[in-house]
Design a protein around this motif. Structure first.
Motif, PDB file in Angstrom:
ATOM      1  N   ARG A  54       0.833  -1.212   0.000  1.00 18.72           N
ATOM      2  CA  ARG A  54       0.000   0.000   0.000  1.00 18.72           C
ATOM      3  C   ARG A  54       0.861   1.254   0.000  1.00 18.72           C
ATOM      4  O   ARG A  54       0.538   2.250  -0.655  1.00 18.72           O
ATOM      5  CB  ARG A  54      -0.939  -0.010   1.212  1.00 18.72           C
ATOM      6  N   SER A  56       3.930   1.503  -1.241  1.00 17.49           N
ATOM      7  CA  SER A  56       4.528   1.614  -2.571  1.00 17.49           C
ATOM      8  C   SER A  56       3.525   2.159  -3.575  1.00 17.49           C
ATOM      9  O   SER A  56       3.855   3.043  -4.379  1.00 17.49           O
ATOM     10  CB  SER A  56       5.055   0.248  -3.031  1.00 17.49           C
ATOM     11  N   ARG A  57       2.295   1.662  -3.535  1.00 18.73           N
ATOM     12  CA  ARG A  57       1.268   2.158  -4.461  1.00 18.73           C
ATOM     13  C   ARG A  57       0.984   3.629  -4.221  1.00 18.73           C
ATOM     14  O   ARG A  57       0.806   4.407  -5.155  1.00 18.73           O
ATOM     15  CB  ARG A  57      -0.009   1.338  -4.322  1.00 18.73           C
ATOM     16  N   SER A  64       5.967  -3.840  -5.970  1.00 15.57           N
ATOM     17  CA  SER A  64       4.965  -3.969  -4.906  1.00 15.57           C
ATOM     18  C   SER A  64       5.539  -3.951  -3.502  1.00 15.57           C
ATOM     19  O   SER A  64       4.865  -4.350  -2.556  1.00 15.57           O
ATOM     20  CB  SER A  64       4.174  -5.275  -5.107  1.00 15.57           C
TER      21      SER A  64
END
Length: 257
Positions: A54, A56-57, A64
């Motif tokens: 999350r 990284s996104r 990922s």
């Protein structure tokens, strides 16, 4: 929803994305409730992996996960140009890169996270600055690694994130002796205003002073106390005072867009 703290100076650059991530927005439960990103904790590994994904996104990373270190409270920094497997994490406390999309970061639970960027050169860094690492030169080592990748010291923006503050950081005589042995002037970072007369250490203040002496362009402090703000931060010392069996780790991360 993730609720990272951002530094104004870093956020002003369109080329850099960063965040000092807090507990909200994660999938972990129990002692680790929220965004626990520490693979060294005893949390469910799948939950830690999802939390890191999350992050990284959120930062627009190209993979990922976030590249983090096997932290050892040292003065060592390393440069990377590609992701590595979890069992290949370098033993160090500073990490730098110039690879676009490669999110790098450090894990903390009272120690001071520091993020670095030379937006013009496209070089970023992160350091885990506990008192031993800070005294041992991890901040300066991270800057030196950035320079090796083309950053210029007088263009590097730095930001200090959430850490244990002086009011909560009581230290013993051995700590005090080691700190003063490294430099007698460090006594300005010790206070004896507590009722029991014991010394309290100003970790964010010490880190800020080391950064300013290093000659970087800017030092910004975004350092609410991790010990006192349980809903937002994990804290090793708080967990110890409660005799809890483990604790979570928050992540501070940065990437060249």
């Amino acid at each position: 929803m993730l609720q990272p703290i951002e530094a104004t100076a870093l956020a002003s650059s369109k080329r850099i994305r960063h965040g000092f991530f807090t507990r909200p927005g994660g999938v972990s439960e129990g002692l680790y409730a929220g965004l626990n990103c520490g693979p060294g904790s005893s949390d469910v590994p799948a939950n830690v992996g999802e939390n890191r994904a999350r992050v990284s996104r959120h930062l627009g990373g190209s993979n990922s996960d976030v590249a983090t270190l096997y932290q050892i409270h040292s003065g060592i920094a390393v440069a990377i140009d590609a992701p590595f497997a979890p069992d290949q994490r370098p033993k160090a406390d500073g990490i730098v890169t110039r690879t676009p999309g490669l999110v790098i970061g450090v894990l903390t639970a009272d120690c001071a996270p520091v993020l670095f960027a030379d937006p013009e050169a496209g070089v970023v860094g992160a350091a885990h600055a506990g008192w031993r690492g800070a005294v041992g030169g991890v901040l300066e080592a991270t800057i030196a690694e950035m320079e090796n990748l083309g950053a210029r010291r007088n263009c590097i923006i730095t930001a200090i994130g959430p850490a244990i503050n002086q009011v909560s950081y009581e230290v013993g005589p051995d700590f005090e002796a080691a700190l003063l042995e490294s430099c007698a002037d460090n006594k300005i970072f010790l206070s004896r205003k507590s009722p029991n007369g014991k010394a309290h250490f100003d970790l964010p203040g010490y880190v800020e002073t080391r950064l300013r002496k290093s000659g970087v362009a800017e030092v910004e402090r975004q350092s609410p106390c991790t010990y006192l703000n349980e809903s937002m931060f994990f804290s090793f010392r708080r967990s110890q005072h409660r005799s809890e069996p483990d604790y979570g780790r928050q992540i501070s991360a940065i990437v060249v867009a």
